[in-house]
Design a protein around this motif. Structure first.
Motif, short mmCIF file in Angstrom:
data_model
loop_
_atom_site.label_atom_id
_atom_site.label_comp_id
_atom_site.label_asym_id
_atom_site.label_seq_id
_atom_site.Cartn_x
_atom_site.Cartn_y
_atom_site.Cartn_z
N ARG A 181 68.41 2.63 35.67
CA ARG A 181 67.06 2.23 34.93
C ARG A 181 65.90 3.15 34.69
O ARG A 181 65.25 3.04 33.69
N THR A 182 65.83 4.41 35.65
CA THR A 182 64.80 5.30 35.51
C THR A 182 65.07 6.46 34.79
O THR A 182 64.09 7.10 34.54
N MET A 183 66.22 7.00 35.00
CA MET A 183 66.53 8.25 34.22
C MET A 183 67.46 8.15 33.11
O MET A 183 67.29 8.88 32.19
N ILE A 184 68.41 7.20 33.14
CA ILE A 184 69.13 7.18 32.16
C ILE A 184 68.99 6.21 30.86
O ILE A 184 68.94 6.71 29.74
N PHE A 185 68.69 4.94 31.17
CA PHE A 185 68.24 4.14 30.19
C PHE A 185 67.05 4.59 29.42
O PHE A 185 66.98 4.53 28.21
N LEU A 188 73.95 0.38 25.69
CA LEU A 188 72.60 0.16 26.53
C LEU A 188 72.67 -1.07 27.25
O LEU A 188 72.16 -1.38 28.23
N ARG A 189 73.10 -2.07 26.18
CA ARG A 189 73.36 -3.42 26.88
C ARG A 189 74.11 -3.71 27.99
O ARG A 189 74.10 -4.12 28.97
N GLY A 190 75.29 -2.70 27.79
CA GLY A 190 76.40 -2.87 28.91
C GLY A 190 75.84 -2.09 30.23
O GLY A 190 75.91 -2.65 31.24
N LEU A 191 75.15 -1.17 30.14
CA LEU A 191 74.63 -0.42 31.09
C LEU A 191 73.50 -1.34 31.94
O LEU A 191 73.54 -1.53 33.33
N ASN A 237 72.22 -4.84 36.43
CA ASN A 237 71.74 -6.13 36.85
C ASN A 237 72.85 -6.93 37.89
O ASN A 237 72.58 -7.43 38.81
N ASP A 238 74.23 -6.84 37.20
CA ASP A 238 75.25 -7.55 38.28
C ASP A 238 75.43 -6.75 39.69
O ASP A 238 75.48 -7.44 40.45
N LEU A 239 75.39 -5.42 39.72
CA LEU A 239 75.35 -4.85 40.78
C LEU A 239 74.11 -5.11 41.71
O LEU A 239 74.53 -5.21 42.88
#
Length: 727
Positions: free
Chosen positions: A620-624, A660-663, A668-670
């Protein structure tokens, strides 16, 4: 600073690195003079102790006699004077709690003399026993938090040593660590107990061959330590390496290990300098390091010692791991001991070369030139085969961890199925024994290369098998499943105990069969060996341990267990036959064994939970954010093209948006999975293994797919290419 700039700065720092320490000079300070110079070894004891005290201490060390407490004050005084002469101001009892790490608490020698000055004091009482606060070490239910008392007890069999620091030195005393009730809270105590059991049973067998003596039979070990080196600048930009010791994200480099050009290649100058200083520090501590080389994976290396008694080898391996980490920092690198720091390439193991014997007998696993005639060797070898067949699942459990699960089963790491590789010569001999008696051995011979100027090479009687977890390699067995970050104590405790049980079985069988004059010894041994081979040959496998055919055959035909994961393997410790083994030979009590299962399950849960939480945060904070910036650039480019009447191909933008949506969804699932609560450690570990780890891999799959399409200047994390190949 953008992620790209941070990576550029790291690369520049790597390129411009200069070691800050003074170059070593082995001409003025020879390794032979350095070796053991900081160890309270036999030479120092002989020089500094009264003759009667020295002899008493040596009987304890060499013969296993009970230590005479009356000599403690004399030994302590001599040890203190020696340490002070080397600049020591403090001493520490070094012990190995169930964290698997090294622990120590430092106390000063200086005591006020009441006259404004101070004296250096160290009594036998302080040497023999220390009392660290044991409340914060894992106990697995052996004690509650408020029951804090624990004792460290001087291990006479391993020498004290001096640990150097730029600001002084410390006397380090190897110790066992037990609770107030006397239960083992460490790795060393069970190992020492298992050595006692092994000696007792081995002496019973050796009696039949006229070899029993007061000299202890012990297990010997030579652990080959593999590790990775990564520049510190890269590690500081990788939260996963900092916290977890492995990369939770990372697309494969265009080049990995497939060219097979790193293994045994020329060692990079910076790495070689590091290795030389590691060896210098270990020489001082009496660690007999022998081998250094490039390993298979890029950025991977190995250090290996000469054989030592198991207890000393275990302590020394802890020193090796600590020294590797400390010295790496001096050269601007970080030493990674995680079993699988990089996906898709070789992980790191710690091949434990295991044998039994003593100084007089040598290795009892040495077949000699005519192994078919060497009854003593055949008996001890058969005992090992029987032990692995009966307790293979236990052996698997000793190497179970969240990190080692990523390594086992590929890239030169053995599979989770425990089998024994004997090679052509021994397999042939045991086949002969099964049919009634061995009458010949396949000879070694000479290997001729076909070049007249090259000498003939002595040829081994069999090849080696890199996929076998427990392989015979000439005069020892090599247990290849141990992880690089593990203490080697656990596997050796199991091996010693398993072998003790087999030797007990053999000794009892011979005692019931052999006549007092030994006239029928050969007949009894032959019958016993034939029986063992028939019952336990299913564990012998000389083929490809990775093949699906073997996995199926091993389970369905031979009845071997395939415990692929830690949650599958650790329940083995609770099995009746395992508890009976350890209790019978007084290695563990049931409570101590239960505590180990609880501790290792808890470590597994904490490890996976930490990694999963970090996966979410990094995603969420580095890749997205970097990928969204690139998405914005693509969208602006499309808008600009359309503004001037040009067509815009949306494929790249659509593909990026889907990733991006998949990420986002996978993260969120995790997070939702991590919200579940469990009252049972086994159930939680199983859930994390079966549900959370696959979801972590799903998050990673989207992130790694983004890495190969997002503009390089917007990607925050140092890449595999940079970390593995910039040295």
């Amino acid at each position: 600073m953008s992620g790209s700039q941070a990576r550029l700065n790291a690369t520049t720092a790597v390129n411009n690195f200069r070691a800050t320490n003074k170059p070593l000079n082995f001409m003025d300070e020879k390794p032979t003079d350095l070796f053991g110079c900081n160890v309270f070894n036999d030479k120092v004891m002989k020089e500094r102790l009264p003759k009667n005290v020295y002899k008493s201490l040596k009987r304890t060390i060499d013969m296993g006699d009970k230590m005479d407490p009356s000599i403690a004050d004399t030994v302590a005084s001599a040890m203190k004077d020696w340490a002070v002469s080397k600049g020591a101001t403090h001493y520490t009892h070094v012990f190995y709690p169930l964290t698997g790490l090294t622990a120590e608490k430092h106390d000063g020698f200086l005591v006020p003399d009441g006259k404004g000055g101070a004296l250096a004091e160290f009594s036998g009482k302080l040497l023999i026993q220390g009392e660290p606060d044991a409340s914060s070490f894992p106990s697995g239910g052996l004690r509650t938090t408020f029951e804090a008392r624990g004792y460290t007890c001087w291990d006479v069999t391993n020498p004290a040593y001096i640990l150097e620091n730029p600001n002084g030195t410390t006397l380090c005393i190897p110790t066992a660590f037990v609770s107030w009730t006397g239960e083992a809270l460490d790795k060393k105590t069970p190992l020492l107990r298992s050595q006692q059991a092994l000696n007792k049973q081995a002496q019973r067998v050796l009696k039949f061959f006229g070899k029993a003596s007061d000299e202890r039979v012990v297990s010997f070990c030579g652990p080959e330590q593999e590790y990775f080196l990564v520049d510190r600048n890269f590690v500081l930009n990788r939260p996963d390496l900092q916290i977890c010791g492995r990369t939770l994200f990372g697309a494969p480099s265009a080049k990995g290990q497939e060219m097979e050009d790193h293994y045994f290649g020329a060692i990079p100058p910076r790495v070689l300098s590091f290795m030389m200083e590691v060896e210098r520090e270990l020489y001082k501590l009496g660690v007999p390091v022998k081998t250094r080389h490039n390993e298979v994976a890029p950025g991977q290396f190995e250090i290996a010692p000469i054989f030592e008694t198991s207890n000393l080898a275990t302590d020394h391996n802890q020193m090796v791991m600590t020294t590797l980490k400390e010295v790496a920092l001096r050269y601007g690198m970080v030493c990674l001991l995680h079993e699988k720091p990089f996906a898709g390439i070789n992980g790191s193991g710690k091949h434990v070369n295991y044998s039994v014997g003593n100084a007089t007998l040598g290795s009892l696993f040495d077949p000699g030139d005519t192994p078919h005639e060497n009854m003593q060797f055949l008996v001890f070898c058969a005992a090992a085969i029987r032990a692995v067949h009966k307790y293979g699942a236990l052996l698997r459990a000793t190497v179970a961890s969240a990190s080692n699960d990523h390594r086992l089963g590929a890239n030169e790491a053995p599979p989770a199925i425990m089998s024994v590789y004997l090679g052509e010569q021994l397999t042939d001999i045991f086949e002969q024994l099964k049919k009634g008696g061995a009458k010949s051995s396949k000879t070694k011979g000479d290997l001729r290369v076909g070049v007249d100027t090259l000498p003939p090479l002595p040829m081994d009687a069999g090849d080696r098998n890199r996929t076998s977890p427990f392989a015979f390699t000439g005069n020892r067995f090599e247990f290849r499943a141990v992880g690089s970050n593990m203490s080697i104590a656990g596997p050796q405790v199991a091996l010693n105990s398993m072998l003790s049980e087999s030797l007990d079985y053999i000794a009892t069988s011979l005692e019931n069969c052999v006549k007092p004059d030994l006239s029928n010894l050969n007949e009894c041994v032959s019958k016993l060996l034939q029986d063992i081979v028939k019952k336990h040959e299913a564990v012998v496998f000389n083929g490809d341990g990775y093949s699906e055919a073997w996995h199926k055959e091993a389970v369905e035909k031979h009845g071997l267990e395939n415990l692929r994961t830690t949650p599958e393997a650790l329940p083995v410790l609770a099995r009746k036959e395992v508890k009976d083994l350890f209790v019978k030979y007084e290695v563990f009590t049931e409570r101590e064994l239960d505590s180990r299962q609880n501790i290792y399950l808890e470590q597994y849960v904490k490890t996976v939970m930490t990694e999963a939480q970090l996966v979410i945060r990094m995603a969420r904070t580095m890749i997205f954010p970097g990928a969204v910036r690139y998405q914005n650039e693509l969208a602006e480019t499309c808008a600009n093209l359309r503004a001037i009447g040009k067509d815009c191909v949306m494929t790249s933008l659509d593909d990026l948006t889907a990733k991006l949506r998949g990420l986002q969804k996978a993260a969120n699932d995790l997070e939702e999975l991590l919200g579940q609560h469990f009252d049972d450690l086994q159930a939680e570990a199983t859930f994390l293994c079966e549900k959370v780890l696959p979801k972590m891999l799903e998050v990673r799959s989207f992130a790694d797919a983004l890495e190969v399409v997002v503009a390089d200047d917007l990607w925050n994390l140092p890449t595999y290419q940079e970390m593995l190949f910039i040295k």
